[in-house]
Write a protein that holds these residues in place. Structure first.
Motif, PDB file in Angstrom:
ATOM      1  N   LEU A  87       0.834  -1.327  -0.071  1.00  0.00           N
ATOM      2  CA  LEU A  87      -0.069   0.122   0.068  1.00  0.00           C
ATOM      3  C   LEU A  87       0.942   1.331   0.002  1.00  0.00           C
ATOM      4  O   LEU A  87       0.578   2.321  -0.663  1.00  0.00           O
ATOM      5  CB  LEU A  87      -0.812   0.014   1.370  1.00  0.00           C
ATOM      6  CG  LEU A  87      -1.800   1.078   1.219  1.00  0.00           C
ATOM      7  CD1 LEU A  87      -2.817   1.454   0.111  1.00  0.00           C
ATOM      8  CD2 LEU A  87      -2.754   1.042   2.662  1.00  0.00           C
ATOM      9  N   ALA A  88       1.901   1.412   0.982  1.00  0.00           N
ATOM     10  CA  ALA A  88       2.948   2.276   0.773  1.00  0.00           C
ATOM     11  C   ALA A  88       3.449   2.717  -0.398  1.00  0.00           C
ATOM     12  O   ALA A  88       3.714   3.551  -0.996  1.00  0.00           O
ATOM     13  CB  ALA A  88       3.747   2.288   1.773  1.00  0.00           C
ATOM     14  N   ASN A  89       3.904   1.327  -1.341  1.00  0.00           N
ATOM     15  CA  ASN A  89       4.288   1.665  -2.471  1.00  0.00           C
ATOM     16  C   ASN A  89       3.363   2.176  -3.643  1.00  0.00           C
ATOM     17  O   ASN A  89       3.695   3.095  -4.422  1.00  0.00           O
ATOM     18  CB  ASN A  89       4.836   0.438  -3.178  1.00  0.00           C
ATOM     19  CG  ASN A  89       6.153  -0.222  -2.473  1.00  0.00           C
ATOM     20  OD1 ASN A  89       6.859   0.621  -1.720  1.00  0.00           O
ATOM     21  ND2 ASN A  89       6.437  -1.470  -2.594  1.00  0.00           N
ATOM     22  N   LEU A  90       2.150   1.709  -3.556  1.00  0.00           N
ATOM     23  CA  LEU A  90       0.999   2.396  -4.304  1.00  0.00           C
ATOM     24  C   LEU A  90       0.733   3.694  -4.256  1.00  0.00           C
ATOM     25  O   LEU A  90       0.707   4.559  -5.027  1.00  0.00           O
ATOM     26  CB  LEU A  90      -0.276   1.597  -4.057  1.00  0.00           C
ATOM     27  CG  LEU A  90      -1.423   1.833  -5.024  1.00  0.00           C
ATOM     28  CD1 LEU A  90      -1.339   0.939  -6.399  1.00  0.00           C
ATOM     29  CD2 LEU A  90      -2.879   1.369  -4.314  1.00  0.00           C
ATOM     30  N   LEU A  91       0.715   4.064  -2.803  1.00  0.00           N
ATOM     31  CA  LEU A  91       0.532   5.542  -2.399  1.00  0.00           C
ATOM     32  C   LEU A  91       1.746   6.435  -2.839  1.00  0.00           C
ATOM     33  O   LEU A  91       1.561   7.508  -3.276  1.00  0.00           O
ATOM     34  CB  LEU A  91       0.176   5.853  -1.242  1.00  0.00           C
ATOM     35  CG  LEU A  91      -1.169   5.031  -0.359  1.00  0.00           C
ATOM     36  CD1 LEU A  91      -1.205   5.202   0.930  1.00  0.00           C
ATOM     37  CD2 LEU A  91      -2.245   5.472  -1.384  1.00  0.00           C
ATOM     38  N   ALA A  92       2.850   5.729  -2.843  1.00  0.00           N
ATOM     39  CA  ALA A  92       4.044   6.540  -3.207  1.00  0.00           C
ATOM     40  C   ALA A  92       4.135   6.954  -4.764  1.00  0.00           C
ATOM     41  O   ALA A  92       4.311   7.930  -5.256  1.00  0.00           O
ATOM     42  CB  ALA A  92       5.281   5.869  -2.813  1.00  0.00           C
TER      43      ALA A  92
END
Length: 132
Positions: free
Chosen positions: A56-61
């Motif tokens: 999720l952090a990667n998607l949001l980044a």
């Protein structure tokens, strides 16, 4: 840009997702599938919740790099190698989502898959965002 989250009363309660999202805006951002890869390309996290948080952090980044915020997400698809484990951890995954992305839920689906590109990956998320 605006996203209208639509949750008809006749459908089951939408918990952690929206049944439909109507979008108006000028820029669509298609977000590639993100797993729990670190900057060196290695899968990190042993558990589903650990990997979900990184994915999720990667998607949001990726979304932030395109100029978007979590509230701009219109659609997210979750691919899980173990749907039963996803259901078992649903409350914890929901807390991770709310802490990282807030409560403006996109239209979502969870799809069970045999495996992902990296055989250590337990979960992958992709999405579509509508930006002003």
């Amino acid at each position: 840009m605006s996203l209208e989250r639509i949750n008809p009363a006749g459908l089951s309660p939408a918990t952690g997702f929206s049944h439909a999202v109507a979008a108006t805006g000028t820029r669509l951002v298609f977000l590639a599938g993100q797993t729990a890869l670190d900057g060196a390309g290695k899968v990190v996290g042993e558990s589903l919740p650990e990997q979900f948080e990184v994915a999720l952090a990667n998607l949001l980044a990726a979304l932030a790099a395109a100029g978007g915020t979590p509230a701009d997400l219109a659609r997210v698809t979750v691919y899980a190698v173990d749907v039963a484990a996803y259901r078992t951890h649903a409350a914890e995954l929901g807390r991770i989502w709310r802490r990282s992305a807030g409560r403006d839920y996109p239209a979502m689906a969870v799809i069970g898959v045999v495996r992902l590109w990296d055989d250590r990956a337990l979960v992958e998320l992709d999405g579509v965002a509508v930006l002003p």
